[in-house]
Scaffold this motif. Sequence first.
Motif, PDB file in Angstrom:
ATOM      1  N   UNK A 121       0.832  -1.208   0.000  1.00  0.00           N
ATOM      2  CA  UNK A 121       0.000   0.000   0.000  1.00  0.00           C
ATOM      3  C   UNK A 121       0.862   1.253   0.000  1.00  0.00           C
ATOM      4  N   UNK A 122       1.941   1.248   0.784  1.00  0.00           N
ATOM      5  CA  UNK A 122       2.848   2.398   0.824  1.00  0.00           C
ATOM      6  C   UNK A 122       3.561   2.579  -0.517  1.00  0.00           C
ATOM      7  N   UNK A 123       3.926   1.461  -1.155  1.00  0.00           N
ATOM      8  CA  UNK A 123       4.575   1.534  -2.465  1.00  0.00           C
ATOM      9  C   UNK A 123       3.633   2.134  -3.502  1.00  0.00           C
ATOM     10  N   UNK A 124       2.385   1.678  -3.490  1.00  0.00           N
ATOM     11  CA  UNK A 124       1.386   2.213  -4.432  1.00  0.00           C
ATOM     12  C   UNK A 124       1.181   3.705  -4.212  1.00  0.00           C
ATOM     13  N   UNK A 125       1.041   4.108  -2.945  1.00  0.00           N
ATOM     14  CA  UNK A 125       0.825   5.518  -2.632  1.00  0.00           C
ATOM     15  C   UNK A 125       2.027   6.358  -3.035  1.00  0.00           C
ATOM     16  N   UNK A 126       3.240   5.849  -2.761  1.00  0.00           N
ATOM     17  CA  UNK A 126       4.453   6.590  -3.118  1.00  0.00           C
ATOM     18  C   UNK A 126       4.597   6.769  -4.618  1.00  0.00           C
ATOM     19  N   UNK A 131      14.357   8.900  -6.915  1.00  0.00           N
ATOM     20  CA  UNK A 131      14.485   8.152  -5.670  1.00  0.00           C
ATOM     21  C   UNK A 131      13.386   7.105  -5.517  1.00  0.00           C
ATOM     22  N   UNK A 132      12.207   7.355  -6.118  1.00  0.00           N
ATOM     23  CA  UNK A 132      11.141   6.358  -6.071  1.00  0.00           C
ATOM     24  C   UNK A 132      11.547   5.114  -6.855  1.00  0.00           C
ATOM     25  N   UNK A 133      12.155   5.299  -8.010  1.00  0.00           N
ATOM     26  CA  UNK A 133      12.672   4.155  -8.780  1.00  0.00           C
ATOM     27  C   UNK A 133      13.758   3.435  -7.992  1.00  0.00           C
ATOM     28  N   UNK A 134      14.596   4.197  -7.287  1.00  0.00           N
ATOM     29  CA  UNK A 134      15.641   3.592  -6.478  1.00  0.00           C
ATOM     30  C   UNK A 134      15.075   2.737  -5.362  1.00  0.00           C
ATOM     31  N   UNK A 135      14.004   3.224  -4.736  1.00  0.00           N
ATOM     32  CA  UNK A 135      13.353   2.459  -3.665  1.00  0.00           C
ATOM     33  C   UNK A 135      12.731   1.184  -4.215  1.00  0.00           C
ATOM     34  N   UNK A 168      18.556  -2.870   1.575  1.00  0.00           N
ATOM     35  CA  UNK A 168      17.392  -2.215   2.158  1.00  0.00           C
ATOM     36  C   UNK A 168      17.736  -1.381   3.389  1.00  0.00           C
ATOM     37  N   UNK A 169      18.691  -1.855   4.188  1.00  0.00           N
ATOM     38  CA  UNK A 169      19.034  -1.137   5.416  1.00  0.00           C
ATOM     39  C   UNK A 169      20.284  -0.272   5.228  1.00  0.00           C
ATOM     40  N   UNK A 170      21.334  -0.855   4.628  1.00  0.00           N
ATOM     41  CA  UNK A 170      22.574  -0.099   4.446  1.00  0.00           C
ATOM     42  C   UNK A 170      22.437   1.037   3.445  1.00  0.00           C
ATOM     43  N   UNK A 171      22.240   0.659   2.180  1.00  0.00           N
ATOM     44  CA  UNK A 171      22.082   1.666   1.124  1.00  0.00           C
ATOM     45  C   UNK A 171      20.803   2.470   1.344  1.00  0.00           C
ATOM     46  N   UNK A 172      19.758   1.800   1.866  1.00  0.00           N
ATOM     47  CA  UNK A 172      18.500   2.486   2.124  1.00  0.00           C
ATOM     48  C   UNK A 172      18.641   3.605   3.142  1.00  0.00           C
ATOM     49  N   UNK A 173      19.521   3.431   4.126  1.00  0.00           N
ATOM     50  CA  UNK A 173      19.752   4.483   5.120  1.00  0.00           C
ATOM     51  C   UNK A 173      20.379   5.715   4.477  1.00  0.00           C
ATOM     52  N   UNK A 174      21.333   5.479   3.582  1.00  0.00           N
ATOM     53  CA  UNK A 174      21.977   6.594   2.884  1.00  0.00           C
ATOM     54  C   UNK A 174      20.973   7.346   2.015  1.00  0.00           C
ATOM     55  N   UNK A 175      20.155   6.595   1.272  1.00  0.00           N
ATOM     56  CA  UNK A 175      19.145   7.230   0.416  1.00  0.00           C
ATOM     57  C   UNK A 175      18.105   7.981   1.246  1.00  0.00           C
ATOM     58  N   UNK A 176      17.719   7.407   2.366  1.00  0.00           N
ATOM     59  CA  UNK A 176      16.757   8.052   3.249  1.00  0.00           C
ATOM     60  C   UNK A 176      17.305   9.380   3.778  1.00  0.00           C
ATOM     61  N   UNK A 177      18.577   9.373   4.139  1.00  0.00           N
ATOM     62  CA  UNK A 177      19.215  10.610   4.621  1.00  0.00           C
ATOM     63  C   UNK A 177      19.271  11.661   3.517  1.00  0.00           C
ATOM     64  N   UNK A 178      19.630  11.215   2.305  1.00  0.00           N
ATOM     65  CA  UNK A 178      19.708  12.154   1.173  1.00  0.00           C
ATOM     66  C   UNK A 178      18.336  12.750   0.856  1.00  0.00           C
ATOM     67  N   UNK A 223       8.419   4.044   4.406  1.00  0.00           N
ATOM     68  CA  UNK A 223       9.113   2.948   3.730  1.00  0.00           C
ATOM     69  C   UNK A 223      10.354   2.515   4.503  1.00  0.00           C
ATOM     70  N   UNK A 224      11.075   3.485   5.062  1.00  0.00           N
ATOM     71  CA  UNK A 224      12.278   3.152   5.830  1.00  0.00           C
ATOM     72  C   UNK A 224      11.901   2.411   7.115  1.00  0.00           C
ATOM     73  N   UNK A 225      10.801   2.840   7.751  1.00  0.00           N
ATOM     74  CA  UNK A 225      10.329   2.140   8.947  1.00  0.00           C
ATOM     75  C   UNK A 225       9.918   0.714   8.645  1.00  0.00           C
ATOM     76  N   UNK A 226       9.228   0.507   7.515  1.00  0.00           N
ATOM     77  CA  UNK A 226       8.827  -0.848   7.122  1.00  0.00           C
ATOM     78  C   UNK A 226      10.041  -1.722   6.822  1.00  0.00           C
ATOM     79  N   UNK A 227      11.081  -1.116   6.241  1.00  0.00           N
ATOM     80  CA  UNK A 227      12.302  -1.876   5.967  1.00  0.00           C
ATOM     81  C   UNK A 227      12.914  -2.407   7.262  1.00  0.00           C
TER      82      UNK A 227
END
Length: 231
Positions: free
Chosen positions: A90-95, A108-112, A155-165, A183-187
Amino acid sequence: LKGGAVGFVICSLIGWLCLYFLFCCTFAQRVLLTAYVVFIDGPWPFTHAGTENTELQVFALAVCLGYFFFDIGWCVCYHTEGPVMLAHHAASILGILLALLMGVSGCETCGVVFGSELTNPLLQTRWFLRKLGLYDSLLGDAVDLLFIVLFAFVRVGVGTVMFYCELTSPRTTLVMKLGGVVMYGLAWVFMVDIGRFGYKKSRAKYKRWKENHKLKEINAQKLDGHSNKSD
């Protein structure tokens, strides 16, 4: 089996294999397409978060959106997934909808999407190994280990960097930043569940190995006792 029945079985097997590989090739396009958008066509999501969508990004997100609509419908209809996975879909669809409607944050959406779906083939492999009765093997352990490592790194390593950016980008809208938080919380929810699974499986494997090792020692002692009596 008679000759005719064997022929039907072989044809059925070939037909199902062709159908499976067709679906694999079809749905793999969303991962390959987002990978091309992120790594080749650009722009780079770590430096251009919140920028205007390109035509290729719009196309990739539209393809992904269609898949997520199909998948969440399947999950709801057949009750194949739990609430966390449904929340992720649901979060992916909304995003994706927000990125398409606002015309920004496509990179960044494509990256996620790419990071989220990169581990999906391993999950499918795990499912097929279970159905074939091959999951409790070295191959099953290798698939699980690769999945855990890849999920943690991407999801956690690279995802943290993308989330910060994304959070620090002045171009990213507030609603997309809030979506990134979800999305980061769900990860992390997935990561905790995966960590628990890995711990339980490792503990069970070690316990089984210890029991087998003890059983071998007992059998060896019995054999030694029998040989001493015979002497």
